[in-house]
Enzyme design. Structure first.
Site, PDB file in Angstrom:
ATOM      1  N   HIS A 122       0.856  -1.194   0.000  1.00  9.97           N
ATOM      2  CA  HIS A 122       0.000   0.000   0.000  1.00  9.97           C
ATOM      3  C   HIS A 122       0.887   1.236   0.000  1.00  9.97           C
ATOM      4  O   HIS A 122       1.665   1.437   0.934  1.00  9.97           O
ATOM      5  CB  HIS A 122      -0.912   0.009   1.236  1.00  9.97           C
ATOM      6  CG  HIS A 122      -1.831  -1.167   1.277  1.00  9.97           C
ATOM      7  ND1 HIS A 122      -3.088  -1.147   0.715  1.00  9.97           N
ATOM      8  CD2 HIS A 122      -1.658  -2.420   1.772  1.00  9.97           C
ATOM      9  CE1 HIS A 122      -3.657  -2.331   0.870  1.00  9.97           C
ATOM     10  NE2 HIS A 122      -2.817  -3.121   1.514  1.00  9.97           N
ATOM     11  N   HIS A 138      -2.275 -12.265   1.775  1.00  7.92           N
ATOM     12  CA  HIS A 138      -1.897 -12.306   3.204  1.00  7.92           C
ATOM     13  C   HIS A 138      -2.495 -13.497   3.950  1.00  7.92           C
ATOM     14  O   HIS A 138      -3.262 -13.327   4.903  1.00  7.92           O
ATOM     15  CB  HIS A 138      -2.225 -10.984   3.914  1.00  7.92           C
ATOM     16  CG  HIS A 138      -3.488 -10.290   3.474  1.00  7.92           C
ATOM     17  ND1 HIS A 138      -4.711 -10.897   3.482  1.00  7.92           N
ATOM     18  CD2 HIS A 138      -3.686  -9.034   3.020  1.00  7.92           C
ATOM     19  CE1 HIS A 138      -5.621 -10.039   3.047  1.00  7.92           C
ATOM     20  NE2 HIS A 138      -5.022  -8.910   2.753  1.00  7.92           N
TER      21      HIS A 138
HETATM   22  C1  NCD Z   1      -4.612  -2.553   4.687  1.00 11.11           C
HETATM   23  C2  NCD Z   1      -4.578  -1.037   4.561  1.00 11.11           C
HETATM   24  O1  NCD Z   1      -4.354  -0.351   5.564  1.00 11.11           O
HETATM   25  O2  NCD Z   1      -4.751  -0.522   3.458  1.00 11.11           O
HETATM   26  N1  NCD Z   1      -4.750  -2.916   6.074  1.00 11.11           N
HETATM   27  C3  NCD Z   1      -4.471  -4.099   6.644  1.00 11.11           C
HETATM   28  O3  NCD Z   1      -4.731  -4.262   7.830  1.00 11.11           O
HETATM   29  N2  NCD Z   1      -3.899  -5.087   5.985  1.00 11.11           N
HETATM   30  C4  NCD Z   1      -5.694  -3.104   3.820  1.00 11.11           C
HETATM   31  C5  NCD Z   1      -5.641  -4.601   3.665  1.00 11.11           C
HETATM   32  O4  NCD Z   1      -4.826  -5.126   2.892  1.00 11.11           O
HETATM   33  O5  NCD Z   1      -6.438  -5.290   4.321  1.00 11.11           O
HETATM   34 ZN    ZN Z   2      -3.257  -5.032   1.893  1.00 16.13          ZN
END
Ligand code: NCD
Ligand code: ZN
Length: 333
Positions: A16, A168
């Protein structure tokens, strides 16, 4: 004792990078660790048009010109074949599915996956990858991934030639499920799901920096993720899900989910693979199996790491990184 390590320059197949002012810092930090990234589309506004894909790629490259950028777009509606072709032309290699409300910026997610089957059929036809945030929002938080597996099973039956990534992966049930599915179904593994359990979030004191979706779970789940990776199973490759949020967004009444791991991911992995005596498998995990799955050439450039202790800063780019304040043994040169 080994003092230097050379790896193929790592890929991150789930990152991200956000938007606006934050984007440049996150992209630059990512480029220090990775040669190639697959950027997630849950920005504000979301990446969900050919123009948005093109603009996002340009913005990332403006900050980090040496980074090879692969894009995703958000499956928050159905798309026409022409739109999908145009997104592909503009750099998208995958579509990302978020169930409604399951994680950060998924308020425009999908409540019934069958509603977007018309688009998923086109993904299969155009050989675009489907990336799944595989959690069932209605289920109890620790059961959400397991409860989602019925959707994955149905997708595989309905679209037998579709390449699918369960992102994930965090539970023993999902690891075993993916192992049994055909080779066109794989999973990304984060660094944090390899090293954390729920104890590291709420077992002792509350650690918001480790809070993320899907939640790190029981020791048996962590063990299953580790076994998949340290056995060299090519269905499991690195996608850090590095997801930075400012301290204020993490530590408040309604704290955001996401672990900021990009700046520390590879040094932590080297240590973990070294401790397991599996350093020989690390290059494939970070720079091999993912590229093969995405049908793109493996990198040829190398990255070198030195055995040199360093302390992870308390904050990086305004966010608290994974293992903040702790000492690591390996450092990128
Ligand atoms: C991610 C985000 O903050 O964009 N957050 C997370 O907890 N993994 C979004 C995601 O991949 O679920
Ligand atoms: Zn993510």
């Amino acid at each position: 004792m080994q003092q230097e390590l050379s790896l193929i320059l790592p890929d991150d197949f789930h990152i991200h990078l956000r938007q606006g002012r934050d984007l440049a810092n996150y992209a630059k930090s990512a480029a220090l660790q990775f040669g190639r990234v697959l950027a997630m589309p849950n920005t504000e506004p979301p990446i969900n048009s050919p123009e948005a894909v093109k603009k996002y790629k340009e913005e990332i490259l403006a900050a980090a010109p040496n980074l090879e950028v692969l894009l995703t777009f958000k499956l928050n509606k159905n798309y026409t074949e022409q739109e999908l072709l145009d997104m592909k032309k503009n750099g998208a290699v995958a579509a990302k599915y978020y169930p409604l409300g399951v994680t950060t910026n998924s308020q425009d997610g999908i409540s019934k996956i069958e509603d977007i089957y018309p688009t998923i059929e086109l993904l299969e036809k155009l050989d675009l990858v489907l990336c799944l945030h595989g959690e069932e929002p209605e289920a109890f938080c620790l059961d959400r991934e397991r409860e989602f597996l019925k959707h994955l099973e149905k997708l595989c039956k309905t679209f037998p030639n579709l390449r699918i990534v369960l992102e994930h992966v965090s539970s023993a049930d999902a690891v075993e499920f993916v192992k049994k599915l055909p080779q066109n179904v794989a999973a990304t593994v984060t660094v944090h799901h390899l090293i954390l359990t729920l104890n590291d979030i709420v077992g002792d004191s509350l650690c918001p920096q480790n809070f993320c979706k899907p939640l790190p779970k029981f020791p048996k789940d962590k063990a299953a993720v580790r076994e998949a990776v340290f056995s060299g199973n090519k269905k499991f490759f690195l996608g850090t899900d590095s997801a930075p949020h400012s301290l204020e967004k993490k530590e408040c009444l309604c704290g955001a989910a996401g672990v900021y791991s990009a700046p520390v991911a590879i040094p932590i992995l080297i240590e973990e693979f070294e401790n397991e005596n599996k350093l020989n498998l690390l290059s494939d995990f970070v720079a091999g199996y993912g590229a093969d799955f995405y049908k793109i050439p493996r990198q040829t450039k190398k990255a070198t790491y030195a055995k040199e202790e360093w302390q992870i800063p308390k904050t990086i780019d305004g966010a608290v990184p994974l293992r903040a304040g702790q000492t690591l043994k390996w450092k990128a040169k």
